[in-house]
Design a protein around this motif. Structure first.
Motif, PDB file in Angstrom:
ATOM      1  N   ILE A  98       3.318  -3.344   7.104  1.00  0.00           N
ATOM      2  CA  ILE A  98       3.681  -1.920   7.268  1.00  0.00           C
ATOM      3  C   ILE A  98       3.825  -1.595   8.755  1.00  0.00           C
ATOM      4  CG2 ILE A  98       2.785   0.447   6.985  1.00  0.00           C
ATOM      5  CD1 ILE A  98       1.632  -0.458   4.303  1.00  0.00           C
ATOM      6  N   PRO A  99       4.912  -0.900   9.153  1.00  0.00           N
ATOM      7  CA  PRO A  99       5.106  -0.562  10.559  1.00  0.00           C
ATOM      8  C   PRO A  99       3.942   0.283  11.092  1.00  0.00           C
ATOM      9  CG  PRO A  99       7.063  -0.050   9.279  1.00  0.00           C
ATOM     10  CD  PRO A  99       6.033  -0.436   8.305  1.00  0.00           C
ATOM     11  N   GLY A 100       3.513  -0.035  12.294  1.00  0.00           N
ATOM     12  CA  GLY A 100       2.419   0.719  12.908  1.00  0.00           C
ATOM     13  C   GLY A 100       1.089   0.020  12.781  1.00  0.00           C
ATOM     14  N   VAL A 101       1.023  -1.016  11.918  1.00  0.00           N
ATOM     15  CA  VAL A 101      -0.239  -1.743  11.742  1.00  0.00           C
ATOM     16  C   VAL A 101      -0.286  -2.898  12.732  1.00  0.00           C
ATOM     17  CG1 VAL A 101      -1.605  -3.175  10.157  1.00  0.00           C
ATOM     18  CG2 VAL A 101      -0.470  -1.103   9.323  1.00  0.00           C
ATOM     19  N   ARG A 102      -1.248  -2.872  13.648  1.00  0.00           N
ATOM     20  CA  ARG A 102      -1.350  -3.963  14.631  1.00  0.00           C
ATOM     21  C   ARG A 102      -2.020  -5.182  14.017  1.00  0.00           C
ATOM     22  NH1 ARG A 102      -4.574  -2.450  19.712  1.00  0.00           N
ATOM     23  NH2 ARG A 102      -2.619  -1.584  20.475  1.00  0.00           N
ATOM     24  N   ARG A 103      -3.178  -4.981  13.414  1.00  0.00           N
ATOM     25  CA  ARG A 103      -3.869  -6.099  12.768  1.00  0.00           C
ATOM     26  C   ARG A 103      -4.764  -5.587  11.652  1.00  0.00           C
ATOM     27  NH1 ARG A 103      -8.403  -8.056  17.230  1.00  0.00           N
ATOM     28  NH2 ARG A 103      -8.886  -5.983  18.031  1.00  0.00           N
ATOM     29  N   GLU A 229      -1.162   0.337  15.847  1.00  0.00           N
ATOM     30  CA  GLU A 229      -0.499   0.182  17.149  1.00  0.00           C
ATOM     31  C   GLU A 229      -0.676   1.469  17.947  1.00  0.00           C
ATOM     32  OE1 GLU A 229       1.036  -2.391  18.308  1.00  0.00           O
ATOM     33  OE2 GLU A 229       1.811  -3.589  16.650  1.00  0.00           O
ATOM     34  N   ASP A 230      -0.728   1.346  19.262  1.00  0.00           N
ATOM     35  CA  ASP A 230      -0.850   2.545  20.098  1.00  0.00           C
ATOM     36  C   ASP A 230       0.353   3.453  19.878  1.00  0.00           C
ATOM     37  OD1 ASP A 230      -3.198   1.681  21.140  1.00  0.00           O
ATOM     38  OD2 ASP A 230      -2.269   0.685  22.866  1.00  0.00           O
ATOM     39  N   GLY A 231       0.103   4.739  19.812  1.00  0.00           N
ATOM     40  CA  GLY A 231       1.177   5.716  19.697  1.00  0.00           C
ATOM     41  C   GLY A 231       1.656   5.961  18.277  1.00  0.00           C
ATOM     42  N   TYR A 232       1.186   5.196  17.305  1.00  0.00           N
ATOM     43  CA  TYR A 232       1.601   5.413  15.913  1.00  0.00           C
ATOM     44  C   TYR A 232       0.757   6.490  15.265  1.00  0.00           C
ATOM     45  CZ  TYR A 232       5.280   2.101  14.826  1.00  0.00           C
ATOM     46  OH  TYR A 232       6.491   1.469  14.734  1.00  0.00           O
ATOM     47  N   ASP A 233       1.407   7.309  14.467  1.00  0.00           N
ATOM     48  CA  ASP A 233       0.692   8.380  13.789  1.00  0.00           C
ATOM     49  C   ASP A 233      -0.036   7.806  12.570  1.00  0.00           C
ATOM     50  OD1 ASP A 233      -0.217  10.756  12.828  1.00  0.00           O
ATOM     51  OD2 ASP A 233       1.696  11.353  11.913  1.00  0.00           O
ATOM     52  N   ALA A 234      -1.356   7.991  12.541  1.00  0.00           N
ATOM     53  CA  ALA A 234      -2.163   7.446  11.446  1.00  0.00           C
ATOM     54  C   ALA A 234      -1.724   8.011  10.103  1.00  0.00           C
ATOM     55  CB  ALA A 234      -3.639   7.760  11.705  1.00  0.00           C
ATOM     56  N   ASP A 235      -1.370   9.300  10.088  1.00  0.00           N
ATOM     57  CA  ASP A 235      -0.985   9.930   8.806  1.00  0.00           C
ATOM     58  C   ASP A 235       0.293   9.318   8.238  1.00  0.00           C
ATOM     59  OD1 ASP A 235      -3.144  11.657   8.672  1.00  0.00           O
ATOM     60  OD2 ASP A 235      -2.188  13.079  10.043  1.00  0.00           O
ATOM     61  N   ALA A 236       1.223   8.938   9.134  1.00  0.00           N
ATOM     62  CA  ALA A 236       2.461   8.304   8.661  1.00  0.00           C
ATOM     63  C   ALA A 236       2.158   6.949   8.028  1.00  0.00           C
ATOM     64  CB  ALA A 236       3.426   8.144   9.835  1.00  0.00           C
ATOM     65  N   ILE A 238      -0.723   6.072   6.712  1.00  0.00           N
ATOM     66  CA  ILE A 238      -1.454   6.346   5.457  1.00  0.00           C
ATOM     67  C   ILE A 238      -0.445   6.689   4.352  1.00  0.00           C
ATOM     68  CG2 ILE A 238      -3.048   7.974   4.326  1.00  0.00           C
ATOM     69  CD1 ILE A 238      -4.531   8.158   7.048  1.00  0.00           C
ATOM     70  N   HIS A 239       0.554   7.499   4.699  1.00  0.00           N
ATOM     71  CA  HIS A 239       1.578   7.878   3.715  1.00  0.00           C
ATOM     72  C   HIS A 239       2.313   6.633   3.208  1.00  0.00           C
ATOM     73  CE1 HIS A 239       5.583   9.336   2.423  1.00  0.00           C
ATOM     74  NE2 HIS A 239       4.829  10.265   1.838  1.00  0.00           N
ATOM     75  N   ASP A 240       2.652   5.736   4.124  1.00  0.00           N
ATOM     76  CA  ASP A 240       3.332   4.480   3.763  1.00  0.00           C
ATOM     77  C   ASP A 240       2.493   3.656   2.795  1.00  0.00           C
ATOM     78  OD1 ASP A 240       5.684   4.712   4.983  1.00  0.00           O
ATOM     79  OD2 ASP A 240       5.313   3.249   6.603  1.00  0.00           O
ATOM     80  N   ILE A 241       1.192   3.547   3.121  1.00  0.00           N
ATOM     81  CA  ILE A 241       0.293   2.741   2.264  1.00  0.00           C
ATOM     82  C   ILE A 241       0.200   3.366   0.877  1.00  0.00           C
ATOM     83  CG2 ILE A 241      -2.104   1.940   1.954  1.00  0.00           C
ATOM     84  CD1 ILE A 241      -2.299   1.885   5.068  1.00  0.00           C
ATOM     85  N   ARG A 242       0.051   4.691   0.849  1.00  0.00           N
ATOM     86  CA  ARG A 242      -0.106   5.385  -0.444  1.00  0.00           C
ATOM     87  C   ARG A 242       1.161   5.293  -1.290  1.00  0.00           C
ATOM     88  NH1 ARG A 242      -3.550  10.414   1.697  1.00  0.00           N
ATOM     89  NH2 ARG A 242      -5.603   9.502   1.450  1.00  0.00           N
ATOM     90  N   SER A 243       2.301   5.301  -0.621  1.00  0.00           N
ATOM     91  CA  SER A 243       3.554   5.240  -1.398  1.00  0.00           C
ATOM     92  C   SER A 243       3.780   3.847  -2.005  1.00  0.00           C
ATOM     93  CB  SER A 243       4.735   5.641  -0.518  1.00  0.00           C
ATOM     94  OG  SER A 243       4.850   4.729   0.548  1.00  0.00           O
ATOM     95  N   HIS A 244       3.141   2.846  -1.418  1.00  0.00           N
ATOM     96  CA  HIS A 244       3.283   1.477  -1.942  1.00  0.00           C
ATOM     97  C   HIS A 244       2.250   1.147  -3.017  1.00  0.00           C
ATOM     98  CE1 HIS A 244       5.814   0.796   1.612  1.00  0.00           C
ATOM     99  NE2 HIS A 244       6.289  -0.251   0.949  1.00  0.00           N
TER     100      HIS A 244
END
Lengths: 403, 140
Positions: A98-103, A229-236, A238-244
């Motif tokens: 998922i985009p925004g996930v560093r590790r 990742e730095d600068g990524y919105d946590a809520d976005a 979270i939304h991605d994870i929930r939609s999957h």
């Protein structure tokens, strides 16, 4: 007969001794104020410290658990209440993409039976040695080697036998290291790598732990820790994870900490309110009592003036009495608070169900000194004007009064 | 008067040592056949607490200074015994988060210290009067 010089301190002490009940009453009031200020300050510092410790120990931005198990996670983190829940291991790989996930890293939970007499079940937390970024940095502070198979790392509240071993499900395990205190439920957990946890799981199954029957440990995990990742919105994210995924709950660790910080703020407000009310009450009582004392002893002060005491000396006699009361009462209050707070630290931490870690000795001493200064100021502030007024009274008029 | 105040405070402390671990700052609940260490500690301090309370009562009713000093020495030893039983001889459960460890143990230790301090102060008060005149502690 013993002759004593009429020093300020001697006169102040004799006056306090002459009225023991009044002195004890005032001492109780001062001790109470000191207790409220110091104990309240130490208590809120304990929660604040615990919060900082929890923040740094969590390490991850997001924690993914099965739906409905957020309370289980809070139980482990805040109260040390053992819990277990599992979901499919493959989820971790998908989340990594998922985009925004560093590790990411996953953990595996297990709970023990009562080890033996006088013990309670403990929480096992199995980490993935290759990907973990949450536990191993803390282990490396106390243990320089990597945690091997069959080895355990324990929280600060777990006690070991003289062989440095712990017995679970009938078998002994070596304890490699003990982590520093965090003031959270994690102090009551036992950590091991995934292989050791798989072994413990099989032993638990052999011991008849019912919940292990339908679980395939090799394909299961209990949570996924996510660093963004730095600068990524946590809520976005979270939304991605929930939609999957259905059936997964995403815990934002920042929210958890903010919630606790909210509690801390409420506690602080209550503490400041109490401290202010007690201080005002003490100030009023001291002013009233010392104005009565000053009126009672007008003739005594007049005689002292005739004997050659300066006005300044009279002021100091009154202020010394107040200072002696405040000093002694303050010390009594500090002793009572320290005995209470330091002796019952664990009980307090368990009762409030919040991270609770007392500050170091230097901060405790600094708090005690600050409290004593506030309490010592109470004396001159409440009696200064009365002392000044009494020093202005004319000796002749004071002696003639009431005749 | 001072001896009476000390006697009353000692009586209260003794009563707390006796009934505290049973009611106020209870030790862990016994689970079926599993009887924990703290259960035995609570039983022993019940006896010690009653003994302290009885000795304090004797002290309150006594007028002879020597008897007051003797009862205070016995109270002092029982105060020490309260701490020794709680921390060394029997102890409480190992886990710091079990109620007997986090609540009963510190409470008994504090009460033990309070009893010791009261006994020492009581001996001092009674002793300072012995050095003066007469055999009786009160009324002179």
């Amino acid at each position: 007969m013993e002759n004593n010089a009429l020093t300020t301190r001697y006169l102040a002490l004799q006056n306090l001794k002459r009225k023991p009940l009044r002195t004890v009453g005032l001492l109780i009031i001062v001790a109470l104020v000191a207790t409220v200020i110091y104990a309240g300050g130490l208590f809120s510092a304990g929660i604040s410290n615990g919060l900082e410790s929890m923040k740094s120990r969590l390490g991850a931005d997001l924690m993914i658990v099965p739906t409905g198990y957020d309370e289980g996670v809070e139980g482990i983190l805040l109260k040390g209440e053992p819990s277990y829940f599992y979901f499919d291991k493959s989820v971790e790989q998908d989340i990594q993409a998922i985009p925004g996930v560093r590790r990411t890293s996953s953990q595996f939970y297990l709970t023990s039976l009562n080890q033996d007499c006088c013990s309670i079940p403990v929480q096992f937390i199995g980490f993935d040695s290759e990907t973990d970024f949450s536990i191993q940095p803390w282990i490396s502070e106390v243990y320089s080697e990597s945690v091997g198979d069959g080895e355990l790392v324990i929280g600060s509240d777990i006690t070991v036998d003289e062989n440095n071993q712990l017995k679970f499900f009938g078998k002994y395990y070596d304890v490699a290291a003990k982590l520093d205190e965090t003031g959270t439920g994690l102090d009551q957990a036992v950590y091991a790598n995934r292989n050791t946890l798989m072994h413990l799981f099989e032993e638990a199954r052999s011991s008849g732990l019912a919940f292990t029957e339908n679980i395939n440990p090799e394909n299961s995990i209990s949570n996924v820790l996510v660093e963004l990742e730095d600068g990524y919105d946590a809520d976005a994210v979270i939304h991605d994870i929930r939609s999957h995924y259905d059936g997964l709950q995403v815990i934002k660790t920042k929210n958890m900490i903010t919630g606790i910080a909210g509690h801390l703020e409420q506690i602080r407000v209550i503490f400041y309110l109490f401290a202010a009310v007690f201080l005002v009450i003490a100030l009023v009582v001291f002013t009233l009592v010392f104005s009565v004392i000053a009126n009672e002893r007008k003739k005594e002060f007049a005689i002292l003036r005739i004997l050659g005491a300066t006005r300044g000396k009279l002021v100091w006699i009154i202020i010394s009495e107040a200072l002696l009361l405040c000093g002694l009462g303050g010390v009594i209050g500090l002793v009572i608070s320290n005995v209470g707070i330091l002796s019952f630290t664990t009980f307090i931490g368990d009762s409030i169900s919040l991270p609770y870690l007392l500050p170091g000795i230097s901060a405790i001493v600094a708090g005690a000194v600050a409290t004593l200064i506030i309490i010592l100021l109470l004396g001159p502030v409440s009696t200064g004007y009365i002392a000044y007024s009494i020093s202005r009274v004319e000796a002749y008029r004071a002696l003639k009064e009431g005749e | 008067m001072k001896n009476k105040v000390i006697g009353i405070l000692t009586l209260i402390a003794g009563a707390l040592i006796a009934i505290g671990p049973q009611i106020l700052f209870k030790v862990c609940d016994t689970d079926g056949d599993m009887v924990m260490k703290c259960f035995y500690t609570s039983r022993v301090v019940l006896g010690i607490g009653i003994e302290i309370a009885v000795l304090a009562l004797i002290q309150l009713l006594q007028k002879h200074r020597e008897a007051i000093i003797a009862s205070n020495i016995a109270i002092l030893l029982n105060g020490i015994f309260t701490i020794v039983v709680t921390d060394l001889l029997i102890g409480v459960c190992n886990n710091p988060h079990m109620r007997c460890h986090s609540l009963t143990k510190p409470a008994l230790n504090i009460l033990g210290v309070v009893v010791i301090i009261l006994a020492v102060v009581g001996i001092r008060f009674a002793g300072s009067k012995t050095a003066g005149n007469g055999d009786e502690a009160d009324g002179k």
